[in-house]
Design an enzyme around this catalytic site. Structure first.
Site, short mmCIF file in Angstrom:
data_model
loop_
_atom_site.label_atom_id
_atom_site.label_comp_id
_atom_site.label_asym_id
_atom_site.label_seq_id
_atom_site.Cartn_x
_atom_site.Cartn_y
_atom_site.Cartn_z
N HIS B 181 0.77 -1.24 0.00
CA HIS B 181 0.00 0.00 0.00
C HIS B 181 0.80 1.29 0.00
O HIS B 181 0.52 2.21 0.73
CB HIS B 181 -1.03 -0.03 1.13
CG HIS B 181 -2.16 -0.93 0.80
ND1 HIS B 181 -3.18 -0.57 -0.04
CD2 HIS B 181 -2.41 -2.22 1.16
CE1 HIS B 181 -4.02 -1.57 -0.18
NE2 HIS B 181 -3.59 -2.59 0.53
N SER B 355 -13.02 -10.47 -10.21
CA SER B 355 -11.99 -11.42 -10.60
C SER B 355 -12.48 -12.86 -10.57
O SER B 355 -13.44 -13.19 -9.89
CB SER B 355 -10.80 -11.26 -9.65
OG SER B 355 -9.87 -12.29 -9.86
#
Lengths: 434, 434
Positions: B181, B355
């Site tokens: 991140h 996904s």
């Protein structure tokens, strides 16, 4: 040595886009059309085969199926005709891989390194390494000493070879031949190490750089073996030369760093591919350099065609050294035949020693050039005599050329060009030299 | 946006070998085995299929022919088994190209630019441009505005995309996401233009970078459109996302520079290939830069596989938008099924929104991993649910996994790993988080 020109491209560890092409020496070795203007054919969009959406009732009517079948049938017919009338590019179009048809249903992918097992099981590494071992034997390097892989084409092999050279010598200077008479060692007085591309058969004229002379000159100029890296680009001729008597030998017994050869050229293969071999010690340098990316991948491409190794394996098994030798002899014999017949007809023509590439006066009718798919550059064209090029095909070509040519030059205003600068005055049949 | 990390690689016009891998973002997108040590399998030489010389009487005895046939038959059986037990890599193994078998006899080569006619007539540009036009429509760019080609694999597409970006901005800084991140704009205060790789589905977790947020942040940070270049790496998911409701859209209507997608992944193809599209104005920059080599070649490879475009053309024609939509829906449905069943069995598992890649606890038995050809990284493994992965196959896999797993962890000494750091604590079923 043919025309090894100094091309002192300064290489530090960084390489620009332009160098991509430089490295590949594709300027000379690519299938470029140097002689006429190249125009972006945007009209391709109108002549292309559009993809159309299936209609709801296609499954019932069978209309689309029928359309597709007819497109493919027409295309196949066209491929047959185009294959029949092909002389210009160094591809052996004569192969029979019928036995391998059963494998076309599989997604065979040798992703990554040939010597590192991947978890993806639908691969053909066992064939790939079998092929590489064959080439290691041909080029005289121990199995434990080499690393290599089967590439997508000649460019990839050259790219890889020169990249390895640069990893070995980050500050090296790259030398590559041009078809002119500069010396490769113009810049040799500089103390930088040398990375050298040696052509085993140039594209246009089929000329072979003299590897032994390159090595000798390097040594005489004071380069020790740890200060130069030689990549041998054997695109077409790298696989023919071992079977030509009196030809200089490409072997890892000499201080070379890597050799590449195309698979779809002399061997013949439905898709382009190539073989790349280098010394194990060099690839370890390359591998460790990319390790911080958690990658031991030493190939340029990630996913790699797993069918190509099987095609090559199949051909090598079927033909073997003796088979190749016979085919090379046939090619050289037929190339001499073509050159002699051209000269007999008063057409300028040259055949380099050791080569099956016949260089001759460029036909001025572009339709004729396209019909026989001749590769041209300036005022010269060439025919690469491959195993699928028979005496009958050459006779067809010669008869058509002689007949058409008599109309091109029937009034005396237009005369055949002088190409002495390209092929030497002794081979030129122009008004001045004949 | 998933984990777009600042990777401020300073790019001047020069790029090192290491950057090859950097550019390709293959560190994340390649099929690498990050979780265990990779060892050069030199034993491959002993298990490989050696090439043997034909013997003089082979033609009469038929021995060699019989040997070759038996090798191929065994290999085919192995391919069938390996295809049957495959879950890890994003390849659609379900295709039927029987109708194209008639073309395998031809050496089809689209050498050079798809839009520039070569003298080599045995090509398939008409199919290639048909396929490219289909993608131009999908990604909303006019025929006159785009340039593209069919590549050998995803790496080549990424390499090309980032190279074009660098040609546009020779002093640009390359940003690429990492699975963590950090912010992509850590280095954005620098005045250099930005070259950005946006992942349309990361390899391991199937996560999609938020293209719109990337563009918005660039604009908010004061980058005008002439100061950034975005390459979208759509390897697998680039062709699935257009058919997922609520998914962000990849389109040239947004200020992106290029998109690449693999052909052997969602579409399915016997050999690896990909589609690369960029804006015409960009490729002109690239072309003119290499023109001093008398080359207008804008592709990375010279010889290019002419069969791949026909396979893609055939699939696009047969399936169309509706066919893909159905298959995508099936994949997403089956992926949810797999994730739910894993969680029901007490196995840590995650499925990213949009996904079909199910991430779960890595099986500790390497034989099991190899049997199902799972791609692993550290303590996680994944199954990519492709059109050929049915509920029945998933049930087989699940039943086997649950059964085997009970033996792996039967004595209490060994416990399933905590993978919360990879998939979030809410998805983790370890002793601590369950």
């Amino acid at each position: 040595m043919e025309a090894v020109d100094a091309l002192p491209v300064h290489l530090n560890r960084k390489v620009a886009v332009e160098d991509f092409d430089l490295m590949a020496v594709e300027a000379e070795n690519g299938n470029k059309q140097n002689g006429r203007e190249i125009v972006l054919g945007r009209n391709v969009h109108t002549t292309c085969l559009e993809v159309t959406e299936p209609e709801a009732n296609d499954e019932f009517t069978g209309d689309k199926e029928a359309y597709m079948a007819s497109v493919l049938a027409r295309y196949r017919k066209n491929l047959m005709e185009r294959t029949q009338h092909h002389l210009g590019y160094p591809y052996n179009l004569d192969f029979d891989y019928g036995a391998l048809g059963q494998l076309q249903h599989f997604s065979i992918n040798n992703l990554g390194d040939p010597f590192i097992e991947s978890n993806y099981g639908v691969h053909s590494r066992q064939f790939e390494v079998g092929v590489l071992d064959w080439f290691a034997r041909l080029w005289e390097i121990e199995k434990s000493e080499y690393w290599g892989y089967i590439t997508n084409c000649g460019t990839e092999g050259n790219l890889h070879g020169i990249l390895v050279g640069r990893e070995v010598f980050p500050d090296g200077i790259l030398y590559a031949s041009r078809d002119s008479h500069y010396s490769v060692f113009k810049a040799a007085r500089m103390t930088k190490p040398a990375i050298i591309n040696v052509n085993i058969g140039t594209t246009v004229k089929g000329a072979v750089d003299d590897l032994d002379l390159v090595i000798q000159t390097l040594e005489e100029s004071g380069f020790s073996q740890d200060r130069f890296y030689i990549h041998c680009d054997g695109a077409l001729f790298g696989l023919m030369m071992p079977f030509v008597k009196r030809a200089p030998k490409v072997t890892f017994q000499k201080p070379i760093g890597s050799v590449s050869v195309s698979g779809h050229k002399f061997m013949g293969c439905p898709m382009p591919c190539g073989v790349q071999l280098t010394r194990m010690k060099h690839i370890n340098v390359l591998s460790s350099n990319v390790e911080y990316l958690a990658s031991r991948d030493a190939t340029i491409m990630g996913s790699r065609n797993g069918h190509a190794p099987i095609f090559l394996w199949y051909t090598l098994n079927r033909k073997g050294y003796k088979g190749f030798q016979k085919e090379v002899q046939k090619c050289l014999r037929n190339a001499y035949y073509l050159k002699d017949r051209l000269r007999d007809a008063g057409i300028s023509a040259m055949l380099n020693e050791l080569s099956s590439t016949v260089v001759f006066e460029r036909p001025i009718d572009e339709d004729f050039v396209r019909r026989w798919q001749l590769a041209c550059q300036g005022n010269i064209a060439h025919v690469v005599v491959m195993p699928n090029v028979t005496i009958e095909k050459l006779d067809d070509f010669l008869n058509e050329l002689v007949e058409k040519r008599s109309t091109w030059y029937q009034d005396e205003k237009l005369r055949p060009p002088c190409i002495a600068a390209d092929i030497g005055s002794q081979n030129c049949s122009c008004a001045l030299h004949k």
